[in-house]
Design an enzyme around this catalytic site. Structure first.
Site, PDB file in Angstrom:
ATOM      1  N   ASP A  89     -15.800 -10.163  -3.806  1.00 20.67           N
ATOM      2  CA  ASP A  89     -16.042  -9.014  -3.929  1.00 20.67           C
ATOM      3  C   ASP A  89     -15.389  -8.134  -2.914  1.00 20.67           C
ATOM      4  O   ASP A  89     -15.696  -7.648  -1.918  1.00 20.67           O
ATOM      5  CB  ASP A  89     -17.454  -8.296  -4.122  1.00 20.67           C
ATOM      6  CG  ASP A  89     -18.359  -9.189  -5.124  1.00 20.67           C
ATOM      7  OD1 ASP A  89     -17.716  -9.553  -5.958  1.00 20.67           O
ATOM      8  OD2 ASP A  89     -19.696  -8.824  -4.976  1.00 20.67           O
TER       9      ASP A  89
ATOM     10  N   ASP B  83      33.468  26.830   6.809  1.00 19.23           N
ATOM     11  CA  ASP B  83      33.435  28.031   7.471  1.00 19.23           C
ATOM     12  C   ASP B  83      32.358  29.004   7.438  1.00 19.23           C
ATOM     13  O   ASP B  83      32.458  29.872   6.774  1.00 19.23           O
ATOM     14  CB  ASP B  83      34.803  28.716   7.307  1.00 19.23           C
ATOM     15  CG  ASP B  83      36.223  27.870   7.731  1.00 19.23           C
ATOM     16  OD1 ASP B  83      35.941  26.622   8.523  1.00 19.23           O
ATOM     17  OD2 ASP B  83      37.423  28.078   7.197  1.00 19.23           O
TER      18      ASP B  83
ATOM     19  N   ASP C 252      42.007  19.276   6.856  1.00 21.01           N
ATOM     20  CA  ASP C 252      41.586  20.370   6.490  1.00 21.01           C
ATOM     21  C   ASP C 252      42.288  20.855   5.379  1.00 21.01           C
ATOM     22  O   ASP C 252      43.377  20.447   5.137  1.00 21.01           O
ATOM     23  CB  ASP C 252      41.497  21.366   7.638  1.00 21.01           C
ATOM     24  CG  ASP C 252      40.876  22.912   7.817  1.00 21.01           C
ATOM     25  OD1 ASP C 252      40.111  22.816   6.407  1.00 21.01           O
ATOM     26  OD2 ASP C 252      40.973  23.628   8.596  1.00 21.01           O
TER      27      ASP C 252
ATOM     28  N   GLU D 290     -24.625 -18.919  -3.429  1.00 25.24           N
ATOM     29  CA  GLU D 290     -24.689 -19.390  -2.020  1.00 25.24           C
ATOM     30  C   GLU D 290     -25.750 -20.023  -1.588  1.00 25.24           C
ATOM     31  O   GLU D 290     -25.784 -20.902  -0.778  1.00 25.24           O
ATOM     32  CB  GLU D 290     -24.434 -18.091  -1.206  1.00 25.24           C
ATOM     33  CG  GLU D 290     -22.929 -17.603  -1.254  1.00 25.24           C
ATOM     34  CD  GLU D 290     -22.916 -16.690  -2.666  1.00 25.24           C
ATOM     35  OE1 GLU D 290     -21.678 -16.613  -3.110  1.00 25.24           O
ATOM     36  OE2 GLU D 290     -23.822 -16.110  -3.118  1.00 25.24           O
TER      37      GLU D 290
ATOM     38  N   ASP E  34     -21.598 -17.160 -10.366  1.00 24.61           N
ATOM     39  CA  ASP E  34     -21.578 -16.413  -9.326  1.00 24.61           C
ATOM     40  C   ASP E  34     -23.035 -16.508  -8.579  1.00 24.61           C
ATOM     41  O   ASP E  34     -23.696 -17.184  -9.013  1.00 24.61           O
ATOM     42  CB  ASP E  34     -21.476 -14.799  -9.913  1.00 24.61           C
ATOM     43  CG  ASP E  34     -21.189 -13.992  -8.867  1.00 24.61           C
ATOM     44  OD1 ASP E  34     -20.999 -14.215  -7.780  1.00 24.61           O
ATOM     45  OD2 ASP E  34     -21.250 -12.721  -9.415  1.00 24.61           O
TER      46      ASP E  34
END
Length: 1723
Positions: free
Chosen positions: A1408, A496, A371, A1294, A1291
């Site tokens: 996507d 303090d 202190d 499928e 693209d």
């Protein structure tokens, strides 16, 4: 004040730090003697630019590179450097400034309304006035920029100073000595800034565990009995209490190192008794030593050393003001005049250390509280000190007047702030302290004027050294006065304070600031030091104080006792105890936070904006705070408060006490407050907090069982479930440097998919963890009812699930803390071993809805149990009725064949699943090589049954004694099975005895047991984990236009019936290809068992056995075909979007990318560039000039790719692609005259029509027909004359057809009636509606979203039903052929739909996806899987296709995408542009950095593509692939590798600025700074928003090349080598190089190849295949990692830079041509 005649400025820098000094170039001015730790980092990636804006009046700007934000601009105010006045002003980027101290700030975010604050260490209580300088000095601030970036600035100056803020916003520094020595920390995250700062000034001290317990102190104990009373009453009310203090009142006459034996004579004995009961004690030390006491040893010893602060020898001083040695005298607490130890003197430090050690023999303390070390002196320059004895003649220390140091030309606010005009009083710097002219240092080299504010800082090291030596333990020091760097040695309390509500609130601000300052062990005096607070105030303060890092109740002797058990608080003791008990529960978490502060510099207590820098609502919050990232504390801070408004950031968050989830995020929630309300605490989702049952102190609590609090966070992926993670650091809690000495325990916790696991990363016997257990697990946010828990394979039923709060509590676990475990909670129990053997008799129906009659009808076995989990077959196959027996060998002419007969009782019965069971089967066993086995099961009686027309490259090696496998099968006349065993381990890798074979016309099934659950592969799906879940998961395989955001377990674009199984921890692996192209599903079961169900073809299996995963994939790709060699340019960054809609928008995206300096190699055109979305057209209106623009891009080194969809419009006159296709007869057809008339172009045509993108009915080319190959190639070549594309993107293959069998396609114009769609003839159609449609296949009919299964291909040779999943595959080869014919170059084809062997012809992107965070993680799994599938050139749409990404998401995705092999940013129509430059400078900057690293590494990755093209294997790999013997790698799928040498660890979660990275047992180095990493452990590394963590693996040499805007230019740049040695100091690498575009350069031998070898500090470069293609390329730089000592000499003339902290050697100035061998070495 005359200006200096000359000034100098020095600029020093590294990546994250910037240092600039403004100094006198002639005279040696005072500089702060603070040790600075500057890390060495590569400067090439610095985060700032410096701009000198004026030389006449020197001014400069510091600019953040990534955003262009000006962080400092000194042009707003003149620079002043005089002897005793230095000033600099700068404009700041925002007012969001935090820090500076030590002052009592009213708000955490600074007030810029013309405020000035002093900084000068002073014995000044916070209650004096708002703008006072308090005990310490911290000239450091952080600033949050508008974009969420953060930086910090530290002024290394210890003279009296002040800082002023005005609304510009402008900051002005004024100091009265030293130099202007600035350090800037660039972050960019707020936590990074603190880490960088503490890295320079020193990491915070690691406090002992007990120091985190509750502490009680009072200045005013009259004797030991009063201390005892406090301890006893605290204990009586069950309030945890770890530390008891003794203030100066226990000293004799307030003198250090003494004991008042009259009143505290029994204190030593009492302190010992406390320790015996687990408590600890702390005593105070003030620096001032009494000079008036005869025989006072501390003073006598100090005097003998001349170890005090001294008056200058040339200054005439009264004898009353000095002692016999010339030491300055003052007056503080002792009854006589005092001297002040000078801790800058080495001998004083040593004496202080020895006094501490000796005094512990008098009073057995455990830690020290220092202190009054500003230093404080009472009554300086006054008549007498306030506490001077009344009976003694007045005296006080008076400092010289008219002295330039006592009364400098400018006093700063530290002086003038105390002026009182009414009293005629002018404040002096020396007020309340000692004189500025006094001297310090070993040789008096420092004036106190310069080093005053360093007094407390200088006292701390020797105090810590002393207390450690005295106690033999870690201990701690608590210091009132601090300076940057103090945190290395000490904690701090806020001084303090007053017992009032205002100081209660301001304490939060103080603690947040000291965490910024690098002193996380901080707290305020709970209940206040001065005055008497109300019971309500003290109650609320005790609640808040329970969450101070340093938790101490303390007040002074003139106030009432205010510890929590005192009389007027007794009725509230239970509430006070509750808050403190909660603290003790959380101590393991808190201790772990301190460990992280100590080791990596994180804050412990932090403001919310440190975690949510993108949330502007958090910027000014200072009445809530966080412990680490996971616990939010929202204290009750106002008198009589009846409600509290809490800001809830992005979460979610759970109530700590109840576990209920807060319904609010990113907004305020108002909670009621009652007098007995607890302090609101909330746990952040995604974290696991280790907790431990409290006790009366930590000595006992550390022995108690642990509880894990798991706060689940939605992973945004249903299959991945809810997740959380956490960790625990543990040691003995008291020993010194346990982490550095590796004497500790560290474990990580992770939760996901209803499991919780603990992984011990490090443990030593001294960690004290061995006897501890986890007894309880609390899980917040459990969405599904839990009824049973499994620990490993053991069932545990002691649990409670609250369906209202969604909280699961599992008790009485008794899990050893030092052992790994996995705990799983389930709604239903696991199957028994017998149940796991069941084979489902009703795959076509929900298991829960099967009746006994239905089961009996299929001649299966029924389980009537009512509690059977839904996934366990209730109706299961009766093995006596179903399946095949092996026939006599006498009936089989081929020795490689076996004949199977349908079981006799089935031939003429209904014992069948879906009818038509074949009577006889042929099993053909072909041992292709020692590693490859072919098992083919066909219809014995039908040689024409469909088989997949996929050509394989089967080896014809000899099967001999070196074979890895044996084959076993059943005896004659018994149920057939076949087993494949690995010979060296006797592991059965394939075993069909676990289920009967079913082989009917349209339903085939076979089950096989595999050796482990380490199952990888199958595709194409969005898998939740790389390693499959075998808990009854069914995956369909049937190519479908199904986006990545389709429902879980959906079949997506491609078909890959291939898996790999890691068999054991020896690295043995095998893979299985099921060569079948019909619609199928694969069921994964926990036996572990794999069940295939397909609706056509045959059962055709290829089994590949290897010694490692990579070896297995090499075998597989050797059979299906090695991957195509892609052109070099295709490894560059690519930009695309569907929705440019005009050439102007496309150009804008290209221009933005170029302007941002982002490398860009490939630009795309999607279908919007076409006329009405028709292939082989371009819109000359919206894309006018496209051919010329493509040429312009190509002239600049770029390449161009266009899209092609297979479907061609049929109803447009003179559409030449369709017309020539009709002529060449290339389209898929209906069976003769069976198609609906409206689904054929003409009544006499059988072409099957559908509807996709063009505005009209479309036909589909039949790519299985060789005529189509030629036609397609010619069509591509012809269109290339119009648009000179370089690559093709195919693209919708499928093939996709919109809304088959529906009312109208979704994109059919609503106004155009009648509506039309392709409608299949469904009556009596067993192809579109087969007896069994794999239930997991998306859609009601097989033809959903595609063509009718009755379609015919290859002139009627094939039904579309059989070859549907080959459509994209069959398109790839002719597309590549056409592209190469058109361009004359290698080109690249990117296909959406793929099948095994498609990698021979092209690449794949993952389709996507969404702009969701989960898709980043998904993509890593996808790219690893496609490498397993033999398609290594792969990636996902960066930043997402659907939806719109946040800035942070796109930034992180660009970093990840920079390490996809196929790196393309692409999004969909209707979404905003998302090219990286559009998101602002910060995203552009980090994208540029990541892509520049990619481009730098392209020679390395291109060489890997050469390797897989010639040898097979993978480019992108999982950790398991490289480290299969390491069990921890088997499930890692959030990081991946480029081949063997580079580890990529992207951030995948919002708001995360750290990354947990698992580093297996190898040598690893941080790519960026060369730091060698820990191994065989998970490390947590910093990952600010502009960084993707990368690591290099030892043993490899990587060739690199300087990046450029595209690869045409980068290929001309200088090259370098990264040499990364392994444990033996060796490394190797190679380089393949060709022209990058030529067709079959490898096959023609038209390439260059070299190899590198490094060992014994020597690098050898050997050109094994020279070629002129390397031209003038040369190596100019070499980086060598892990060089332990700086080389003394090099073998060549070159420049050498050695980074001693990271052991990195950089050699530059080399000139090694690639076409020549060379050797480089050093000694």
């Amino acid at each position: 004040m005359p200006e200096m005649d000359r000034t100098s400025h020095q600029l020093l820098s590294n990546c994250n730090h910037f240092i600039f000094q403004l100094d006198d170039p002639v005279f040696n001015r005072y500089k702060v003697p603070l040790d600075i730790n500057l890390p060495s980092e590569r400067t090439s990636t610095s985060k700032y630019d410096i701009r000198i804006t004026s030389n006449s009046t020197f001014a400069f700007q510091i600019i953040r590179k990534s955003t262009g934000t000006i962080l400092w601009d000194t042009g707003v105010g003149g620079l002043v450097l005089s002897d005793q006045f230095l000033q600099i002003s700068t404009k700041l980027p925002t007012k969001k400034v935090y820090g500076f101290g030590e002052n009592l700030h009213d708000q955490f975010q600074h007030d810029f309304n013309f405020t000035t604050w002093p900084m000068f260490a002073r014995d000044q209580a916070p209650s004096h006035w708002n703008y006072a300088n308090l005990y310490g000095v911290h000239p450091y601030y952080t600033c949050l920029e508008d974009d969420g970036n953060s930086h910090g600035v530290f002024l290394l100056n210890s003279n009296a100073m002040e800082y002023s803020l005005n609304p510009l916003p402008m900051l002005t520094y004024r100091t009265i000595g030293g130099i202007l020595d600035f350090f800037m920390f660039l972050g960019p995250e707020p936590e990074n800034v603190v880490q960088q700062y503490t890295g320079v000034i020193g990491r915070p001290y690691m406090v002992p565990y007990w120091a985190l317990g509750f502490q009680i102190c009072r200045y005013g104990y009259k004797n030991t009995e009063e201390i005892k009373a406090v301890v006893n009453s605290t204990k009586a009310y069950n309030i945890p209490h770890d530390v008891q203090y003794a203030d100066i009142d226990h000293f004799r006459a307030n003198m250090d190192f003494t004991l008042d034996k009259t009143n505290f004579g029994d204190l030593p004995e009492y302190f010992n008794s406390l320790r015996e009961n687990g408590m600890r004690t702390v005593i105070i030390l003030d620096p001032a030593l009494d000079s008036n006491q005869t025989g006072y040893e501390p003073y006598d010893n100090l005097t003998a050393l001349r170890g005090s602060v001294m008056w200058p020898e040339d200054l005439k001083v009264s004898d009353e003001d000095k002692d016999s040695t010339g030491a300055l005298l003052g007056y503080v607490w002792p009854s006589g005049k005092s001297v002040f130890p000078d801790f800058f003197k080495n001998e004083t430090q040593d004496l202080w250390y020895r006094l501490i050690v000796k005094h512990r023999n008098v009073v057995p303390f455990d830690a020290l509280w220092i202190d009054m070390n500003e230093p404080a002196n009472f009554g300086t320059n006054e008549e007498k000190p306030w506490n001077w004895p009344d009976n003694v003649e007045p005296w006080s220390l008076h400092c010289p007047v008219n002295n330039q140091y006592e009364d400098p030309p400018y006093r700063t606010k530290a002086g003038y702030g105390f002026d009182d005009e009414g009293k005629g009083f002018e404040g002096r710097l020396s007020d309340k302290t000692i004189c500025m002219v006094s001297r310090q240092g070993n040789n008096g080299e420092y004036r106190h004027y310069d080093v005053h504010s360093l007094y407390g800082w200088s006292e701390a090291p020797s105090t810590l050294k002393g207390v450690r030596a005295a106690t033999g333990e870690r201990s701690f020091v608590l210091s009132r006065s601090t300076y940057p760097g103090s945190g290395k040695y000490a904690g701090h309390w806020l001084g303090d304070n007053d017992a009032d509500w205002s100081d209660l609130r301001k304490s939060i601000i103080g603690m947040l600031e000291f965490n910024l300052f690098g002193i996380p062990y901080v707290g305020a005096d709970i209940c206040g030091y001065w005055n008497n607070g109300s019971p309500e105030l003290c109650k609320r303060w005790l609640q808040l104080g329970a969450f101070y890092p340093f938790s101490r109740n303390h007040n002074q002797k003139d106030a009432k006792d205010n510890h929590p058990a005192i009389l007027d608080l007794r009725y509230r003791a239970s509430k006070n105890s509750m808050a403190m008990e909660t603290r003790y529960w959380l101590l393991p978490y808190l201790y772990t936070l301190f460990h992280k502060a100590h080791t990596v510099g994180h804050t412990v207590m932090r403001p919310l904006h440190h975690e949510f820098a993108d949330d502007e609502m958090t910027f000014d919050l200072d009445k809530q705070f966080l412990w680490g990232p996971a616990l939010m504390i929202s204290p009750i801070l106002y008198q009589g408060q009846t409600s509290i408004s809490i800001y809830v950031p992005r979460g979610p968050w759970y109530d700590f006490y109840t576990g209920e989830e807060l319904a609010t995020q990113n907004d305020y929630v108002i909670l009621p407050v009652q007098p007995d309300s607890k302090i609101p605490l909330h746990v952040r989702a995604g974290y696991i907090l280790p907790m431990q049952k409290p006790a009366n102190n930590t000595h006992f609590s550390r022995k108690n069982p642990f509880t894990l609090l798991v706060a689940l966070k939605d992973s945004e992926n249903g299959g991945r479930g809810y997740t959380a993670k956490g960790d625990l650091f543990w040691d003995d809690g008291v020993s010194v440097d346990t982490f550095a000495n590796k004497n500790y325990f560290y474990a990580r916790f992770s939760s996901g998919h209803d499991t919780l696991s603990l992984t011990v990363e490090h443990d030593t016997p001294s960690s004290t963890i061995d006897s501890l257990i986890i007894d309880t697990v609390k899980v917040f946010g459990v969405r599904t009812k839990a009824t049973v828990v499994y620990i490993g394979d053991i069932m545990h039923t002691q649990l409670h699930y609250d369906e209202t709060t969604k909280v699961l509590e599992i008790t009485n676990l008794a899990l050893p803390m030092n052992q790994d475990f996995q705990l799983e909670w389930r709604e239903f129990r696991r199957p028994t071993s017998d149940e796991m053997l069941r084979v489902n008799c009703f795959p076509d129906k929900d298991n829960r809805h099967i009746s006994v009659a239905e089961c009996n009808n299929r001649r299966c076995l029924f389980d009537p149990s009512t509690d059977l989990p839904y996934f366990i077959p209730k109706c299961h196959i009766d093995r006596t009725r179903h399946g095949y027996n092996r026939a006599s060998t006498g009936t089989v002419p081929d020795p490689n064949d076996l004949k199977l007969n349908l079981k006799a009782n089935k031939k003429h019965s209904k014992d069948t699943l879906f009818g038509g069971d074949k009577a006889n089967l042929r099993v053909h066993i072909e041992k292709n090589s020692n590693n490859i086995l072919h098992i083919k099961i066909t219809d014995w009686d039908d040689e024409n049954r469909y088989e997949a027309p996929v050509g394989l490259n089967l080896p014809h090696d000899e099967y001999d004694s070196q074979a890895l496998y044996d084959v076993e099968y059943s005896e004659e006349a018994s149920e057939f099975f076949i087993k494949v065993k690995r010979k060296d381990t006797n592991t059965t890798v394939w075993d069909t005895s676990v289920g009967p074979i079913v082989f009917s016309e349209q339903y085939l099934q076979i089950s096989t047991k595999i050796p482990s659950k380490n199952f990888y592969g199958l595709g194409e799906h969005r898998h939740f984990h790389l390693k499959h879940d075998m808990d009854y998961r069914t995956w369909p395989i049937f190519t479908r236009d199904a986006a990545v955001n389709s429902p879980d377990y959906t079949n997506l674009y491609g078909a890959h019936p291939f898996y790999m199984n890691l068999e054991d921890d020896k690295g043995n692996a095998h893979a299985v290809l099921f060569l079948n192209t019909n619609a199928m599903e694969v069921l994964l079961e926990p036996l572990p068992r794999v069940t295939y169900r397909t609706i056509g073809g045959i059962l055709d299996f290829y089994i590949f056995l290897g010694k490692s995963p990579e070896n297995v994939i090499q075998q597989y790709t050797s059979v299906i075909g090695h991957p195509v060699m892609i052109p070099y340019w295709s490894l560059g960054f690519q930009l695309c979007r569907w929705g440019y809609d005009s050439i102007e928008n496309m150009k804008a995206a290209v221009d933005r990318t170029k302007a941002a300096g982002i490398p860009h190699d490939i630009q795309y055109a999607d279908i919007d560039h076409m006329v009405e979305r028709k292939d082989f057209t371009y819109d000359k209106m919206t894309f006018a000039g496209l051919p010329e623009y493509i040429k312009e891009l190509q002239d600049g080194g770029m390449h161009f790719i266009i899209i092609l969809d297979p479907a061609l419009i049929s109803n447009e006159t003179d559409y030449w692609p369709y017309d020539t296709g009709v002529t060449d007869d290339v389209f898929i057809k209906w069976p003769n005259n069976t198609g609906p008339l409206d689904s054929r172009p003409e009544p006499d045509s059988d072409i099957m029509l559908g509807y996709v993108w063009p505005k009209g009915k479309v036909a589909f080319p039949d790519f299985l027909n060789n005529r189509t190959h030629d036609w397609w190639s010619k069509t591509i070549t012809k269109f290339h004359d119009t648009l000179a594309f370089d690559g093709l993107w195919i693209d919708m293959n499928e093939p996709a057809n919109f809304d088959t069998n529906g009312e109208r396609p979704w994109n059919w114009p609503e106004k155009d009636k009648p509506y039309w769609t392709l409608k299949c003839t469904l009556d009596n159609n067993t192809l579109d509606i087969p007896p069994y449609k794999p239930r997991s296949v998306l859609g009601e009919y097989l033809s959903e979203k595609t063509l009718c299964m009755v379609g015919l291909q290859d002139d009627g040779k094939y039904r579309h039903y059989d070859v549907h999943s080959l459509y994209g595959w069959s398109e790839m080869e002719p597309t590549l052929m056409g592209l190469r014919n058109a361009t004359g170059e290698r080109g690249v084809v990117i296909s959406r739909s793929t099948y095994p062997s498609g990698g021979k012809f092209g690449a794949h992107w993952l389709g996507d996806n969404d702009s969701f965070w989960r898709n980043l993680h998904d993509s890593i799994i996808g790219i690893i899987e496609f490498n397993l599938f033999g398609i290594p050139y792969t990636g996902a749409d960066i930043c997402g296709f659907f939806s719109e990404p946040s800035v942070e998401m796109c930034q992180r995705w660009m970093q990840l995408g920079a390490f996809y092999t196929f790196s393309r940013n692409h999004n969909g129509k209707g979404m905003k542009d998302q090219d990286p430059a559009l998101f602002g400078k910060h995203v552009a900057y980090s994208s540029r950095l990541a892509l520049q690293i990619r481009y730098l590494l392209l020679p390395y990755v291109y060489t890997q593509f050469y390797r897989v093209h010639t040898e097979g294997g993978t480019v992108i790999r999982s950790m398991m692939h490289e480290f299969p013997r390491d069990r921890k790698t088997w499930e890692v799928d959030t990081q991946f590798m480029w081949a063997s040498a580079l580890l990529i660890a992207p951030v995948l979660e919002q708001g995360h600025i750290q990354k947990d990275v698992y580093l297996p047992d190898a040598r690893w180095f941080n790519y960026f700074n060369g730091e060698e990493m820990s191994r065989n452990t998970t490390v947590t590394v910093d990952a600010p928003r502009d960084v993707i963590p990368l690591f290099l693996r030892g043993g490899y040499i990587l060739p690199t090349q300087d990046p450029a805007n595209n690869t045409v230019y980068s290929r001309k740049n200088d090259m370098h080598l990264l040499v990364v040695p392994d444990d033996s100091g060796s490394a190797k690498g190679d380089l393949f190089w060709d022209d990058g575009v030529g067709i079959d350069t490898i096959e023609k031998g038209d390439y260059y190849y070299s190899e590198f070898q490094f060992m014994s500090n020597q690098l050898t470069y050997n050109v094994t295949k020279p070629h002129s293609v390397v031209g003038d390329l040369k190596f100019v730089h070499i980086w060598i990692y892990g060089v332990q000592n700086k080389p003394s000499t090099l073998s060549v003339s070159a420049k050498m830079t050695y980074y001693s902290d990271t052991k990195l050697l950089w050699v530059t100035g080399l000139n090694y041509p690639l076409d020549s061998n060379f050797t480089f070495s050093w000694s």
